[in-house]
Design a protein around this motif. Sequence first.
Motif, short mmCIF file in Angstrom:
data_model
loop_
_atom_site.label_atom_id
_atom_site.label_comp_id
_atom_site.label_asym_id
_atom_site.label_seq_id
_atom_site.Cartn_x
_atom_site.Cartn_y
_atom_site.Cartn_z
N ALA A 208 0.88 -1.17 0.00
CA ALA A 208 0.00 0.00 0.00
C ALA A 208 0.91 1.22 0.00
O ALA A 208 1.87 1.26 0.78
N ARG A 209 0.64 2.20 -0.88
CA ARG A 209 1.64 3.24 -1.10
C ARG A 209 1.02 4.63 -1.32
O ARG A 209 -0.12 4.76 -1.74
N VAL A 210 1.85 5.63 -1.02
CA VAL A 210 1.58 7.03 -1.36
C VAL A 210 2.77 7.52 -2.17
O VAL A 210 3.93 7.28 -1.79
N ARG A 211 2.49 8.22 -3.28
CA ARG A 211 3.57 8.65 -4.17
C ARG A 211 3.44 10.15 -4.46
O ARG A 211 2.33 10.67 -4.59
N TYR A 212 4.61 10.80 -4.56
CA TYR A 212 4.64 12.23 -4.88
C TYR A 212 5.54 12.42 -6.10
O TYR A 212 6.73 12.05 -6.07
N ASP A 213 4.99 12.98 -7.17
CA ASP A 213 5.73 13.19 -8.40
C ASP A 213 6.27 14.60 -8.48
O ASP A 213 5.54 15.58 -8.27
N LEU A 214 7.57 14.71 -8.80
CA LEU A 214 8.25 15.99 -8.98
C LEU A 214 8.88 16.00 -10.37
O LEU A 214 10.09 15.85 -10.52
N GLY A 215 8.05 16.12 -11.39
CA GLY A 215 8.56 16.01 -12.75
C GLY A 215 8.99 14.58 -13.04
O GLY A 215 8.21 13.64 -12.88
N LEU A 216 10.24 14.41 -13.44
CA LEU A 216 10.75 13.07 -13.72
C LEU A 216 11.02 12.27 -12.45
O LEU A 216 11.02 11.03 -12.47
N VAL A 217 11.28 12.97 -11.35
CA VAL A 217 11.64 12.31 -10.09
C VAL A 217 10.39 12.05 -9.27
O VAL A 217 9.46 12.86 -9.26
N PHE A 218 10.35 10.92 -8.58
CA PHE A 218 9.24 10.65 -7.68
C PHE A 218 9.74 10.10 -6.36
O PHE A 218 10.82 9.51 -6.27
N LEU A 219 8.95 10.32 -5.32
CA LEU A 219 9.19 9.77 -4.00
C LEU A 219 7.98 8.92 -3.62
O LEU A 219 6.84 9.27 -3.93
#
Length: 253
Positions: A208-219
């Motif tokens: 189970a996940r939460v993702r944050y996109d910063l352009g090409l980079v993600f966390l």
Amino acid sequence: MKLISKKLAISSAIASALCVGTTVTAHADTIGGDVKVSYWQGAYSGDVFSRADQQTIDLEQDLNYDDGGFLEISASLEHPIPIIPNIRISHIDLDESADGAISGTFEGVNFTGDVESNLDLTNTSVTLYYEVLDNFVSLDIGLETKIFDGRLYIKDKTTGDVSDTKIDDPIPMLYAGVSADLPLTGLSVGADVSAISYSGDKFLDAKARVRYDLGLVFLEGGYRQMSVQVDDVSGIDVDASISGVYLSTGLDF
């Protein structure tokens, strides 16, 4: 022969389900994919049972397995060709050692007290999947095969006697992944599940996940559990799991 027959039956059932699923697939408009590095802080639980000696070893109480840090790398490739599935390959190092104590016979070896052990569930996963939905909600379905390259090694510190059991079977599983974008935030939530249950054997790898996109980079961060329940692998029954939080970062192109 029993294990081979099981695998053939499982693989046939999964292949049939996957073929049915491809009749309603969507696909990417362009070639893309991602690369990812993950750190998983997982805790072991469960036990192993020797059929020959009727002896159970508890991974926590007898072998002293606790939290461990595990590294995973993965890469995926998606393309616009509808018939050919997308592919993801990942490798995770699940190699853990500890000192514990066993009194009794396990796999023909008489343990007299203090032992050192190594449990290695390292595996490489190959996932073939199709995009069923691909908008603010995405849904992937497919087939994943985990190829294990591990063992359970136990050495008596006093006598030097060793029990060494290979864990190197490929495991075919059904795969599903779902995610939903949270508008105007760069955030998304989702889950990935690979699982199979057949003739008493069960395998599960779930996130189970939460993702944050910063352009090409993600966390990405979340919770993961991998569990194995299987009878008669090289004469032992395994009922074990690893669970805990994980963090990931990578590039999405």
